[in-house]
Motif scaffolding. Structure first.
Motif, short mmCIF file in Angstrom:
data_model
loop_
_atom_site.label_atom_id
_atom_site.label_comp_id
_atom_site.label_asym_id
_atom_site.label_seq_id
_atom_site.Cartn_x
_atom_site.Cartn_y
_atom_site.Cartn_z
N LEU A 123 -5.77 3.62 -5.00
CA LEU A 123 -6.08 3.82 -3.41
C LEU A 123 -7.43 2.93 -3.07
O LEU A 123 -7.29 2.70 -1.99
CB LEU A 123 -6.33 5.43 -3.49
N VAL A 124 -8.11 2.76 -4.07
CA VAL A 124 -9.42 1.90 -3.59
C VAL A 124 -8.51 0.47 -3.26
O VAL A 124 -9.25 -0.29 -2.25
CB VAL A 124 -10.38 1.70 -4.78
N SER A 169 -8.88 12.23 -4.55
CA SER A 169 -8.69 11.63 -6.02
C SER A 169 -9.61 11.50 -6.54
O SER A 169 -9.99 11.82 -7.89
CB SER A 169 -7.92 10.27 -5.63
N LEU A 170 -11.04 11.30 -5.87
CA LEU A 170 -12.34 11.10 -6.77
C LEU A 170 -12.73 12.53 -6.77
O LEU A 170 -13.40 12.66 -8.22
CB LEU A 170 -13.53 10.62 -5.51
N PHE A 205 -6.91 0.72 0.15
CA PHE A 205 -7.98 0.81 1.28
C PHE A 205 -8.56 -0.66 1.45
O PHE A 205 -8.56 -0.93 2.67
CB PHE A 205 -9.07 1.72 0.75
N THR A 250 0.85 -1.37 0.03
CA THR A 250 0.05 -0.07 -0.03
C THR A 250 1.05 1.20 0.02
O THR A 250 0.44 2.28 -0.53
CB THR A 250 -1.05 0.02 1.22
N VAL A 267 -8.68 8.59 -1.15
CA VAL A 267 -9.71 8.38 -1.79
C VAL A 267 -10.81 9.23 -2.16
O VAL A 267 -10.97 9.66 -3.43
CB VAL A 267 -10.47 7.08 -1.36
N SER A 278 0.13 7.19 -6.31
CA SER A 278 -1.07 7.88 -6.27
C SER A 278 -0.61 9.57 -6.33
O SER A 278 -1.16 10.27 -6.95
CB SER A 278 -2.18 7.48 -5.66
N LEU A 328 -6.39 6.65 4.39
CA LEU A 328 -6.79 6.17 3.10
C LEU A 328 -8.01 6.78 2.47
O LEU A 328 -8.15 7.17 1.42
CB LEU A 328 -6.73 4.76 2.97
N LEU A 343 -7.12 6.81 -8.16
CA LEU A 343 -8.26 6.49 -7.57
C LEU A 343 -8.47 4.80 -7.67
O LEU A 343 -8.38 3.99 -6.50
CB LEU A 343 -9.62 6.99 -8.01
#
Length: 474
Positions: free
Chosen positions: A457-458, A353-354, A461, A281, A350, A288, A346, A454
């Motif tokens: 990162l998902v 970035s969304l 997460f 991660t 997220v 990211s 995280l 994204l």
């Protein structure tokens, strides 16, 4: 300030006085600052280097790339070596190499000599960077490791954000050589502090074993694998080609050689699923957050019409937010000891970035800042808490190795992100010449880059959530 004062109290088995505690803390903070400045302060001088050294923009990129490649490639070896010969020895020799090579950078007569000394500077930086968290984890009690790791994260963020500003000021009053020369006295001070105050530490692995031919071969394989991987992810002319494939295959051969060179020796018990999740991660998050450095300047100048000084100011905001949040997160980890803090970080990443993936020109600078600050908050929280939990969970005998691996995973992520995000942005925005661009395509390029971020990162997460649930059941 309160965090620093708290650290100066007697802390654990190593330090015995406030004086030694101040010396150790100062050495670690200045070393972290030097590494951050070495990464970020040179970029702004590239145009002057083109003119002064009579070279091309393409060649000057190797000044940046050489430092990052050798820094990254040497991290794991330096961390592992500290478990064999002692953290202090690796730290002080790394600082000495960094200081000497920095001076030689300033004296370089041409571009390729400068690239060579930047590579040596990267190796020196890797040596003291790889062991900084291990030294902090050795010296400080578990109740204070989060605070010092958070402080080091803050110093790193401040150094990264201040590098371009410092470089610009030095170019205004002097030449590009001053950007290197200003770091030499700092390096000498850190070397003296480290020699005087860093505690002598044990060699956890016998020196005879460290010099075993199999271990030397393993070190060579690690260096080769990382070196060729970093070369493979750097596209030529915004396109991947046969050279990238060949260097990736060479990297795979290095990994295979590492596996075979270990033979029946499994190596140090570096941990299990939790450790590998934290490292993976770390890479995904770093890849990211590189999005902002890759596409941010283009979006702010071309789509929003900001000047270079305004763009620098907007982009530096994130670095200082990371600094504040990293320090706060470290103290929260010390107090609550909950891995849920990693998930909170995280979540903010997220969310940011969304927002970037859906950002439109009409939202202006305010919209960019809101999303950028959300990501900066998340990164500061994540980085400090993930590093602290990883170091606290490590056996004392392999803290150097794990400190090196944490830095390695982050740097590999930064390099991977810089390459992948650049390619995605170039392909989507069709941005080949600044004289002819479509601002709508620049916005679309930004959105596509952050969609990829994204996705990373998902995945991070989900992996961390599963890791926490699994560890609670054990």
């Amino acid at each position: 300030m309160l965090a620093v004062k708290r650290l100066l109290k007697p802390f654990s088995k190593g330090a015995t006085s406030n004086l030694s505690s101040r010396g150790i803390l100062t050495a670690l903070c200045l070393a972290t600052l030097l590494n951050a400045l070495a990464v970020s302060s040179v970029n702004i001088a590239l145009p002057e280097l083109v003119a002064d050294l009579g070279t091309t923009y393409a060649r000057t990129q190797w000044i940046i790339v050489a430092f990052m490649i050798f820094l990254t490639a040497a991290l794991a070896i330096a961390g592992r070596a500290s478990d064999k010969v002692g953290r202090k020895k690796i730290f002080v020799h790394g600082m000495l190499l960094f200081s000497v090579s920095t001076l030689l950078c300033a004296l370089s007569p041409n571009i390729w000599v400068l690239v060579l000394f930047r590579a040596l500077q990267g190796i020196g930086a890797a040596m003291f960077t790889a062991v900084s968290m291990a030294i902090a984890s050795d010296v400080y009690s578990r109740a204070r490791v989060g605070t010092v790791v958070g402080l080091l994260g803050s110093i790193s963020a401040v150094g990264t954000g201040s590098g371009p500003v410092l470089g610009g000021l030095l170019l205004e009053v002097s030449s590009w050589q001053a950007i290197f020369l200003v770091k030499v006295p700092l390096g000498v001070i850190v070397y003296w502090l480290a020699q005087k105050y860093l505690p002598e530490d044990a060699r956890y692995i016998a020196l005879e074993q460290a010099r075993h031919p199999r271990n030397i071969l393993a070190a060579f394989c690690i260096f080769s694998a990382i070196l060729f991987y970093t070369l493979s992810i750097k596209p030529l002319n915004d396109n991947y080609g046969i050279i990238n494939i060949l260097t990736f295959l060479l990297s795979a051969i290095g990994v295979l050689g590492l596996y075979l060179s270990r033979g029946s020796d499994p190596g140090p018990a570096l941990g299990g699923y939790v450790l590998y999740t934290n490292l993976a991660t770390n890479l995904l998050v770093a890849a990211s957050v590189m999005s902002s450095l890759v596409v941010g300047p283009f979006y702010l100048t071309l789509a929003l019409g900001l000047s270079f000084s305004q763009t620098g100011l907007v982009m530096s905001t994130g670095s200082f937010v990371v600094a504040v949040c990293s320090n706060i997160a470290g103290r929260l980890v010390d107090r609550f000891r909950s891995r849920s803090i990693v998930i909170i970080g995280l979540f903010f990443l997220v969310l940011g970035s969304l927002g970037m993936a859906n950002l439109q020109q009409v939202y202006g600078v305010a919209g960019y800042l809101v999303c950028s600050i959300a990501m900066a908050i998340g990164y500061g929280i994540y980085l400090s808490s993930n590093n602290t939990f990883t170091m606290n969970g490590a056996s004392r005998k392999v803290k150097g190795s794990i400190s090196g691996l944490l830095n390695l995973s982050r740097n590999l992520g930064l390099l991977t992100g810089a390459s992948l995000m650049s390619v995605v942005f170039a392909k989507t925005s069709h941005l080949s010449y600044l004289s002819s661009f479509d601002s709508g395509l620049v916005v679309s390029g930004l959105n596509q880059v952050y969609l990829l971020a994204l996705l990373f990162l998902v995945i991070a997460f989900i992996a961390q959530t599963i890791s926490i649930l699994v560890s609670r059941k054990l």
